[in-house]
Design an enzyme around this catalytic site. Structure first.
Site, PDB file in Angstrom:
ATOM      1  N   LYS A   1       0.830  -1.211   0.000  1.00 23.88           N
ATOM      2  CA  LYS A   1       0.000   0.000   0.000  1.00 23.88           C
ATOM      3  C   LYS A   1       0.864   1.261   0.000  1.00 23.88           C
ATOM      4  O   LYS A   1       1.759   1.414   0.822  1.00 23.88           O
ATOM      5  CB  LYS A   1      -0.898   0.001   1.231  1.00 23.88           C
ATOM      6  CG  LYS A   1      -1.719   1.288   1.404  1.00 23.88           C
ATOM      7  CD  LYS A   1      -2.350   1.330   2.772  1.00 23.88           C
ATOM      8  CE  LYS A   1      -3.054   2.646   3.025  1.00 23.88           C
ATOM      9  NZ  LYS A   1      -2.152   3.823   3.065  1.00 23.88           N
TER      10      LYS A   1
ATOM     11  N   LEU B   1      -4.563  -0.095   7.285  1.00 26.56           N
ATOM     12  CA  LEU B   1      -3.394   0.755   7.416  1.00 26.56           C
ATOM     13  C   LEU B   1      -3.872   2.193   7.251  1.00 26.56           C
ATOM     14  O   LEU B   1      -4.728   2.476   6.407  1.00 26.56           O
ATOM     15  CB  LEU B   1      -2.351   0.430   6.341  1.00 26.56           C
ATOM     16  CG  LEU B   1      -1.506  -0.834   6.534  1.00 26.56           C
ATOM     17  CD1 LEU B   1      -0.567  -1.026   5.357  1.00 26.56           C
ATOM     18  CD2 LEU B   1      -0.713  -0.787   7.832  1.00 26.56           C
ATOM     19  N   ASP B   2      -3.313   3.096   8.048  1.00 22.41           N
ATOM     20  CA  ASP B   2      -3.730   4.492   7.985  1.00 22.41           C
ATOM     21  C   ASP B   2      -3.455   5.106   6.610  1.00 22.41           C
ATOM     22  O   ASP B   2      -2.621   4.619   5.846  1.00 22.41           O
ATOM     23  CB  ASP B   2      -2.988   5.316   9.045  1.00 22.41           C
ATOM     24  CG  ASP B   2      -3.241   4.799  10.442  1.00 22.41           C
ATOM     25  OD1 ASP B   2      -4.358   4.324  10.697  1.00 22.41           O
ATOM     26  OD2 ASP B   2      -2.318   4.877  11.273  1.00 22.41           O
ATOM     27  N   TYR B   3      -4.127   6.200   6.339  1.00 22.80           N
ATOM     28  CA  TYR B   3      -3.976   6.940   5.086  1.00 22.80           C
ATOM     29  C   TYR B   3      -2.511   7.258   4.784  1.00 22.80           C
ATOM     30  O   TYR B   3      -2.049   7.122   3.642  1.00 22.80           O
ATOM     31  CB  TYR B   3      -4.782   8.239   5.185  1.00 22.80           C
ATOM     32  CG  TYR B   3      -4.683   9.151   3.993  1.00 22.80           C
ATOM     33  CD1 TYR B   3      -5.395   8.895   2.822  1.00 22.80           C
ATOM     34  CD2 TYR B   3      -3.883  10.300   4.042  1.00 22.80           C
ATOM     35  CE1 TYR B   3      -5.312   9.752   1.733  1.00 22.80           C
ATOM     36  CE2 TYR B   3      -3.796  11.160   2.959  1.00 22.80           C
ATOM     37  CZ  TYR B   3      -4.516  10.874   1.800  1.00 22.80           C
ATOM     38  OH  TYR B   3      -4.433  11.712   0.718  1.00 22.80           O
TER      39      TYR B   3
ATOM     40  N   THR C   1       0.169   5.731   6.099  1.00 26.81           N
ATOM     41  CA  THR C   1       1.062   4.600   6.368  1.00 26.81           C
ATOM     42  C   THR C   1       1.106   3.688   5.149  1.00 26.81           C
ATOM     43  O   THR C   1       0.075   3.429   4.518  1.00 26.81           O
ATOM     44  CB  THR C   1       0.575   3.795   7.588  1.00 26.81           C
ATOM     45  OG1 THR C   1       0.578   4.646   8.741  1.00 26.81           O
ATOM     46  CG2 THR C   1       1.474   2.600   7.853  1.00 26.81           C
TER      47      THR C   1
END
Length: 241
Positions: free
Chosen positions: A69, A102-104, A106
Site C-alpha cells: 500500500k 493501514l492508515d492513510y 502509512t
C-alpha cells in the site's frame, strides 16, 4: 445454514464484524425483508440476500493477495472525500476486503481476501499476531524511552501490550526504528512513538507474523503463495469460531 454476517463476509462484502454493523443499520434484506437483528441463519442456495439493494452471492473461488500500500490512500472500498483507495491498485474480478487496516499516511503490507473466516480470525482482538513496522522518527530514543516502549504505554486510556523496538539507523536529527506490536489499535505505532516524545515522519509495515512484503514494489500486488495461505490458516486454527 450459516449466520447472515458470515454469509456477507464470505461473499467479500466486508468483514464479519462490519457485517454485523450493516445488519443493525438495516442495510441487508433476506427474501425481500429487512433484517436488523443478529443471529439469523440463511441457506446459501435457497435464500435471496441483498446488500444495499444489490444481490449477494458467496464467492466460490477464494483469493488471497498482498498489496504494498502506498501512502496517500485509504483502506476502504468507498471514499467520501474522493481520495484514492487501496482498490485503485488492484485489478481482480473477485470482491475482496482488507484484513485489518493501514492508515492513510502509512504504507506497506496489506492482505486482502474474500475468505471471511480468515479475515475474522486474523483480526480477532483476542488473537495476538505480530506486525512489524519500520518507522522514521524525529530524534533518537534513549534507553529509558526504549524500555518504556517495550513494557507498554498508556495511550487513549489503555495500556499497550509489550512491544519490541530497535534502533536501525540514527543521525543528529532522526532515527529509523524497527517496531513490532501484537495489537492493531487505531494509529497505535504513531501514538506510541508520540508517547515517548518521538513523532513519526514515515511509517511502513513490512511483516504480518512470518508473511513479509519482500521486494514487492509500492503500489503493486501479488497473490499469496500456497505456503503463505497455509501458514495463515494454521496460525488461525486455535481461534474460536
Amino acid at each position: 445454514m450459516i449466520r447472515l454476517q458470515k454469509f456477507l463476509a464470505d461473499s467479500g462484502i466486508c468483514s464479519r464484524r462490519k457485517a454485523e454493523e450493516h445488519i443493525l443499520a438495516g442495510d441487508v434484506l433476506v427474501n425481500n425483508k429487512i433484517v436488523t437483528e443478529l443471529g439469523l441463519k440463511v441457506d446459501e442456495k435457497r435464500d435471496k440476500v441483498y446488500f444495499k439493494n444489490k444481490p449477494v452471492k458467496i464467492e466460490q473461488k477464494k483469493v488471497y493477495i498482498m498489496l504494498n500500500k502506498p501512502e496517500g490512500c485509504v483502506t476502504t472500498s468507498k471514499e467520501q472525500f474522493d481520495r484514492k483507495t487501496v482498490f485503485d491498485y488492484i485489478n481482480i474480478k473477485e470482491r475482496v476486503v482488507p484484513v485489518g487496516r493501514l492508515d492513510y499516511d502509512t504504507s506497506g503490507l496489506l492482505i486482502l481476501t474474500n475468505d471471511g473466516d480468515l479475515t475474522y480470525k486474523l483480526t480477532h482482538p483476542k488473537h495476538s499476531i505480530k506486525k512489524v513496522y519500520i518507522a522514521k522518527v524525529y530524534g533518537i530514543p534513549n534507553k529509558e524511552k526504549l524500555e518504556r516502549f517495550k513494557n507498554g504505554l498508556i495511550i487513549d486510556d489503555y495500556k499497550t501490550a509489550p512491544a519490541s523496538i530497535q534502533i536501525l539507523e540514527k543521525d543528529n536529527k532522526y532515527s529509523t526504528l524497527r517496531i513490532t506490536i501484537t495489537e492493531g489499535k487505531n494509529r497505535q505505532v504513531r501514538k506510541m512513538c508520540d508517547a515517548i516524545g518521538h513523532k513519526v515522519i514515515s511509517l511502513k509495515r513490512i511483516e504480518i507474523d512470518k508473511i513479509s512484503i519482500g521486494n514487492l514494489k509500492i503500489g503493486e500486488y501479488r497473490y499469496l503463495t500456497n505456503e503463505e495461505i497455509s501458514y495463515l490458516k494454521k496460525i488461525c486454527e486455535k481461534i474460536i469460531k
